[in-house]
Every structure is written in C-alpha cells, then in structure tokens.
Design a protein around this motif. Structure first.
Motif, PDB file in Angstrom:
ATOM      1  N   ARG A 287       0.835  -1.205   0.000  1.00 26.03           N
ATOM      2  CA  ARG A 287       0.000   0.000   0.000  1.00 26.03           C
ATOM      3  C   ARG A 287       0.876   1.264   0.000  1.00 26.03           C
ATOM      4  O   ARG A 287       0.586   2.243  -0.695  1.00 26.03           O
ATOM      5  N   LEU A 288       1.953   1.228   0.800  1.00 27.85           N
ATOM      6  CA  LEU A 288       2.879   2.357   0.831  1.00 27.85           C
ATOM      7  C   LEU A 288       3.526   2.571  -0.527  1.00 27.85           C
ATOM      8  O   LEU A 288       3.609   3.712  -1.012  1.00 27.85           O
ATOM      9  N   MET A 289       3.993   1.486  -1.150  1.00 31.69           N
ATOM     10  CA  MET A 289       4.623   1.592  -2.474  1.00 31.69           C
ATOM     11  C   MET A 289       3.627   2.088  -3.519  1.00 31.69           C
ATOM     12  O   MET A 289       3.966   2.892  -4.392  1.00 31.69           O
ATOM     13  N   TYR A 290       2.402   1.611  -3.406  1.00 31.16           N
ATOM     14  CA  TYR A 290       1.354   2.053  -4.334  1.00 31.16           C
ATOM     15  C   TYR A 290       1.106   3.552  -4.180  1.00 31.16           C
ATOM     16  O   TYR A 290       0.989   4.280  -5.179  1.00 31.16           O
ATOM     17  N   ARG A 291       1.025   4.015  -2.949  1.00 30.77           N
ATOM     18  CA  ARG A 291       0.767   5.432  -2.714  1.00 30.77           C
ATOM     19  C   ARG A 291       1.876   6.294  -3.321  1.00 30.77           C
ATOM     20  O   ARG A 291       1.612   7.371  -3.884  1.00 30.77           O
TER      21      ARG A 291
END
Length: 315
Positions: A287-291
């Motif tokens: 989720r962090l990488m996606y953001r």
C-alpha cells in the motif's frame, strides 16, 4: 540498440503525420527493421560507417537521432548540411551541439547546456497507453508481470520466471511474461512454460498496456518500462541489465520501486525471490509503495516534446 528507441521514434512519427517521414537504421538492427517495415514507413538501411553520409544525401530538414550517445563530428556534419538536429537519451559529445536534446531518464543534469531538456517531465508514453486504465489499490495480488525490454540480453524473462514460479503457484498468482521482438530465447521460454497453467507469455506488440491493467506487481529492467509501470500505478522490482541502466535514478524506493541494482547471476535470483515474497505477503508495504508510485502521470508530455520539435522547423 533496444526496441524502446524504435517505439519512441514510431510514436513521434505518428504525431508528425503531416510531414514526410524517413526512417534510417544500420544493418545490425534487424528487429528494428522488421518493426518499422510493418508500419509502412520508408526505411533506409545502411552500413554503420555510411550512415551520416547517407543521411546527408537524403537532404532532411530535420534529423531526430535516437541511437544513444552521438558523436560531435556526426552532429556537426548534419547541421552543416542544413538540417536541424534533435536527439533522445543522448549523453555523447554530439548531445551538446544539437538544436535539441531530450534526456528524460536523467532527472539530474549530467552536463550544463541550454539545448538539453532533462528529467521525467519530458518522458512520454507510447500510443497504446492513451486509453489504458491505471490501477486502484487491491489488497490481494492476483497476477504479476515480467518485462525485460525488447532484447532481454541476459535472458531474464526465463531465468526470473523459474525463480518465482513456485512462490506464485503457492499464492495463486498468475504470471504474465511480455517479451520483445529482439528476444532470442522466446521459443525456448514458450516450451518451458507450456506445462504451467498459471503462466501467459507473449511477444506481440501493442499489448503491454492491456496486460499491465491486469497485474498488481511487476519485475522489470531499469529502462523506459519503469515509467510505464509508474503511470499504471504498479509497484515494481527493478533489475538493471547493464551499467547504463544503473545511472537511471527514477526507479527507487521513494517512487514506489524496489531497486536490486545490476544483475548478478545467482545473487539477483535470491534478492528477487525475497523481495517478491515481501510484496505479495505484506499488504501495508505494498500500500505504501502504491501510494508513492500513484503520484506519477505522464499524459501530456508528448505534446510538449512535439511542440519543441516543430519549433525547430519554424526557426
């Protein structure tokens, strides 16, 4: 030299449709020849040592070089003939004396010249991404994509597939492998994946965006494709295939990528497996990488480049 150069040139040709377009390449680029011929453009194929002489003989108003590092004497010869000269992805001595050089893979200028545009804001997408749908975040990884450029010089499509296939089978993850027209081991790879029902492999052109729409993660080389994955909001594990790709700094953790550095037999395989396992299992990390990666959108950049090229002719 790499199919990314060919696809970029074809994208520009499509935008410059109200001009007479001539393609020129040398006798060592068979994959480029076949790709351009299929698009019905005029194509001249000459020995490397005769390229500049033949270009001058064609009397072009504008020459766009997409051949990596150009030589100063070649650029000067073209300009002396009366042509305007532009180049892409060019760190050679010739880049300093063009009318326009676009180095979109280098956010930090490598030298100080007023004719050079640097950085990601000048990267433009291939035509097939015009209608592609970037991802929304998904808690589950249902598929990943492997893509290592048009030639895949280290046969990474096949090697990385064997590294990750068991992990993907355990987690119910489909593997999409997209190879380029210059990949010599394609038929070998097709035979090896035939017995696996969770694997799809293709080297068709113009399909990479539609496959990206289905993949939540990717493993790729550190070329132009990382920008396409960024545009599609796909966190990716990145392997540099050669020293030049190491200098491309965009694909790092702050931008949503896991950078594994230069490919090393044995060592890279272990790093890939570990990184993919983390990305598949750790939803919050993904989720962090996606953001981070979803901050990028490259629509509209092509318009800026085409405008700059056309201004050369107006001058």
């Amino acid at each position: 030299i790499g199919m990314g150069h060919v696809y970029r040139a074809l994208s520009l040709a499509h935008e410059l449709h109200d001009h007479e377009i001539l393609f020129v390449t040398d006798t060592d680029n068979q994959a480029a020849v076949e790709t351009i011929v299929r698009r019905d453009y005029w194509l001249g194929v000459y020995p490397q040592r005769q390229l500049i002489e033949e270009l001058v003989r064609l009397q072009p108003d504008l020459v766009i070089n997409d051949v990596l590092d150009t030589r100063k004497k070649d650029t000067e010869a073209l300009k002396y003939s009366g042509a305007k000269v532009a180049s892409f992805e060019d760190l050679g001595p010739g880049a300093r004396c063009t009318d326009l050089t676009v180095n979109e893979l280098y956010d930090q200028p490598q030298f100080d010249e007023g004719n050079v545009l640097w950085g990601r804001k000048y990267f433009f997408l291939r035509d097939e991404f015009a209608l592609a749908r970037p991802h929304r975040f998904s808690r589950r990884v249902s598929s990943i994509m492997l893509a290592f450029g048009g030639t895949d010089q280290h046969d990474l499509s096949r090697k990385i597939y064997h590294v990750v296939k068991d992990l993907c089978r355990v987690h119910g993850v489909t593997i999409y492998i997209v190879a380029g027209p210059g990949y010599k081991e394609y038929q070998h790879l097709v035979r090896e994946v035939a017995k696996d029902d969770n694997v799809s492999v293709t080297h068709a052109t113009g399909v990479i965006s539609s496959i990206m729409e289905q993949a939540q993660l990717a493993i790729t080389s550190n070329g132009r494709t990382v920008y396409e994955f960024a545009h599609m909001n796909i966190p990716s594990i990145v392997i540099a295939q050669h020293e030049r790709e190491i200098t491309h700094a965009f694909a790092d953790e702050t931008n949503g990528f896991i950078q594994l550095g230069l490919y090393e037999p044995g060592k890279t395989s272990a790093l890939v497996l570990s990184a993919l396992e983390r990305m598949v299992q750790d939803t919050e990390l993904r989720r962090l990488m996606y953001r981070r990666i979803s901050a990028f959108n490259f629509n509209g950049n092509k318009r800026k480049i085409v405008k700059a090229i056309l201004q050369l002719r107006e001058k």
